[in-house]
Write an enzyme that holds these catalytic residues in place. Structure first.
Site, PDB file in Angstrom:
ATOM      1  N   CYS A  71     -46.597  16.530   3.077  1.00 29.20           N
ATOM      2  CA  CYS A  71     -46.955  17.938   2.871  1.00 29.20           C
ATOM      3  C   CYS A  71     -48.170  18.071   1.957  1.00 29.20           C
ATOM      4  O   CYS A  71     -48.173  17.525   0.844  1.00 29.20           O
ATOM      5  CB  CYS A  71     -45.775  18.696   2.268  1.00 29.20           C
ATOM      6  SG  CYS A  71     -46.132  20.442   1.972  1.00 29.20           S
ATOM      7  N   CYS A  80     -40.177  20.938  -2.724  1.00 32.32           N
ATOM      8  CA  CYS A  80     -39.872  19.495  -2.744  1.00 32.32           C
ATOM      9  C   CYS A  80     -40.371  18.866  -4.035  1.00 32.32           C
ATOM     10  O   CYS A  80     -41.480  19.129  -4.476  1.00 32.32           O
ATOM     11  CB  CYS A  80     -40.562  18.800  -1.569  1.00 32.32           C
ATOM     12  SG  CYS A  80     -40.054  19.380   0.040  1.00 32.32           S
ATOM     13  N   GLN A 277     -24.742  28.115   3.674  1.00 34.59           N
ATOM     14  CA  GLN A 277     -25.354  26.856   3.267  1.00 34.59           C
ATOM     15  C   GLN A 277     -26.602  26.599   4.114  1.00 34.59           C
ATOM     16  O   GLN A 277     -26.642  26.947   5.287  1.00 34.59           O
ATOM     17  CB  GLN A 277     -24.361  25.700   3.447  1.00 34.59           C
ATOM     18  CG  GLN A 277     -23.066  25.861   2.670  1.00 34.59           C
ATOM     19  CD  GLN A 277     -23.219  25.498   1.196  1.00 34.59           C
ATOM     20  OE1 GLN A 277     -24.310  25.326   0.700  1.00 34.59           O
ATOM     21  NE2 GLN A 277     -22.101  25.402   0.487  1.00 34.59           N
ATOM     22  N   GLU A 327     -12.896  37.589  -3.985  1.00 34.78           N
ATOM     23  CA  GLU A 327     -14.341  37.834  -4.022  1.00 34.78           C
ATOM     24  C   GLU A 327     -14.608  39.113  -4.807  1.00 34.78           C
ATOM     25  O   GLU A 327     -13.935  40.127  -4.601  1.00 34.78           O
ATOM     26  CB  GLU A 327     -14.894  37.952  -2.595  1.00 34.78           C
ATOM     27  CG  GLU A 327     -16.339  38.382  -2.486  1.00 34.78           C
ATOM     28  CD  GLU A 327     -17.290  37.459  -3.240  1.00 34.78           C
ATOM     29  OE1 GLU A 327     -18.138  37.994  -3.979  1.00 34.78           O
ATOM     30  OE2 GLU A 327     -17.191  36.220  -3.090  1.00 34.78           O
ATOM     31  N   CYS A 404     -23.337  22.718  -6.208  1.00 32.55           N
ATOM     32  CA  CYS A 404     -24.731  22.338  -5.955  1.00 32.55           C
ATOM     33  C   CYS A 404     -25.444  21.947  -7.246  1.00 32.55           C
ATOM     34  O   CYS A 404     -26.663  21.791  -7.264  1.00 32.55           O
ATOM     35  CB  CYS A 404     -25.485  23.477  -5.253  1.00 32.55           C
ATOM     36  SG  CYS A 404     -25.601  24.996  -6.207  1.00 32.55           S
TER      37      CYS A 404
END
Length: 449
Positions: A71, A80, A277, A327, A404
């Protein structure tokens, strides 16, 4: 050591965010985009009492694990940060990071499985959020530089496939033909704020976020986007707040209906506020593993905390006797009830609108000492301490935690370890070419002696 100093450093280890770490004169120096064993000429960019940061001026000795990034925007945007590392070494670094986090934040030497690799290391993302800005009188899109709000214009992101390029090209054509303005957060003026794309199977949810309470150009965008041969739904999100939040709950749909698709044979629908996700392959691997854990357990009563719109709740309902979704967002609970109905699980799933810290202990009392399993899938910041306190009071036999962020995961396990022990620690590479990692932890309640 001062800002601006130029040093020759040898990289000795890897930091929590995948950056290289060197030491000199008792000072820890973080050097992004470097690898263990490399020798680099660096300029110090930031200095504190115990650590400093530096940027590479020249690479004097390269690691055998170094590769050429594909890239042209690498090191410029905040996306990234591992494209310079071969993929096998990326997986090893992520595993080491999890081990170090558990040792540092939970005081545990963990038994960890190898990282499950992604099927694709490029073109795997199903979602993109592009800030919009003006440059030379034209509407542009891109990303922010890391930890700034400085724009980097992007022609192509190599984590997103060609479907994204077609949509962004069409979007920019209409925006510039209409001479629309872009939002300036300092002046709080300008119309276009963000373009948000989410692809599920072969359908794309497109959301234009605007700094206005009305938008008169939706049909112009629908007309141009219809030419590119991609099935889509177009939403306009109205966000007039002085905030870093991308979207509000106020949006209109320009099309027939919310996108409907399937995840692991569960029917679901997507709107701009739905959480999904970003790597379909890894998502399915994780959800299948969670389902297998529940299926092999004695208890078939499951509490899905942070349940969102209820996708995982429905997957689990296919093999459980009862699923309780908790929730805190009312609209998500409404959507979860709809989802349970269209999948035929409305008799099995009970969705509760509230805070898990409050609702978990209450639910445990209602279950009257029946054995149950709790699933946690919190945001990156981890669980609220009150949720963990609620868990310890509720005493589920098993906790399945999807995270995560290894640091906040380890921090939360440090609290839970008084009553629970790790029986599975499985990382999944949801985010190739970045330092991020998804981790599944299974904790079983210790038997009291």
């Amino acid at each position: 050591m001062q800002k601006g100093d130029v040093l020759e450093l040898t990289i000795e280890s890897v930091g929590m965010d995948g950056e290289g770490v060197a030491k000199q004169d008792g000072m820890v120096i973080f050097v992004p985009f470097t690898l263990v064993g490399e020798i680099v000429k660096c300029e110090i960019t930031f200095v504190k009492k115990s650590f400093a940061k530096a940027k590479v001026i020249k690479l004097l000795k390269a690691s055998e694990h170094r590769v050429n990034p594909i890239c042209p925007h690498f090191r410029k945007c905040g996306g990234c940060d591992m494209q310079h590392i071969n993929y096998q070494r990326q997986l090893e670094i992520k595993k080491e990071n999890i081990i170090n986090c558990f040792k540092k934040y939970a005081g545990l030497d963990v038994n960890i499985n190898e990282v499950v690799p992604s099927k694709d290391i490029f073109y795997y993302r199903n979602k993109a959020q592009f800030p919009l800005f003006e440059r030379n009188g034209k509407v542009c899109l891109g990303f922010y530089k890391e930890k700034t709000h400085d724009f980097v214009e992007i022609e192509k992101c190599f984590l997103l496939d060609s479907w994204c390029d077609k949509i962004t090209t069409a979007f920019l054509k209409v925006a510039n033909d209409l001479k629309l303005t872009c939002y300036n957060e300092k002046k709080h003026k300008g119309l276009l704020r963000h373009l948000v794309l989410r692809k599920l199977n072969n359908i794309v949810s497109i959301t234009i976020v605007v700094n206005s309470k009305k938008f008169n150009y939706a049909e112009n965008f629908v007309k141009e986007l219809s030419k590119i041969g991609i099935k889509f739904s177009l939403y306009v999100s109205y966000n007039t707040e002085k905030t870093n939040l991308i979207m509000t709950n106020a949006f209109n749909l320009y099309g027939d209906k919310d996108i409907q698709t399937e995840i692991l044979n569960i029917k679901t629908f997507v709107n701009p506020m739905s959480f999904m996700q970003i790597n379909d392959y890894i998502r399915d691997m994780i959800y299948t593993k969670v389902k297998d854990i529940v299926s092999a357990s004695k208890s078939k009563i499951v509490v899905d905390s942070y349940s969102g719109v209820g996708v995982l709740s429905n997957i689990i309902a296919s093999i459980a006797d009862k699923v309780y979704g908790i929730e805190i967002v009312p609209q998500a609970v409404t959507n979860a009830n709809q989802l349970a109905k269209i999948n035929g699980f409305d008799k099995k799933i009970i969705n509760i609108c509230g805070d898990s810290a409050v609702e978990l202990p209450k639910l445990a009392e209602q279950l009257n000492n029946q054995d149950f399993i709790t699933i946690l899938d919190p945001p990156r910041k981890g669980c609220d301490p009150k949720v963990l306190e609620g868990l310890l009071k509720a005493k589920p036999s098993k906790i399945i935690y999807i995270s995560c962020n290894p640091a906040t995961l380890a921090r939360d396990v440090a609290i839970l370890k008084q009553d629970y022990q790790i029986t599975l620690l499985q990382p999944y590479d949801m985010f190739p070419n970045t330092s991020h990692i998804e981790t599944l932890v299974c904790l079983d309640r210790k038997e009291k002696k």
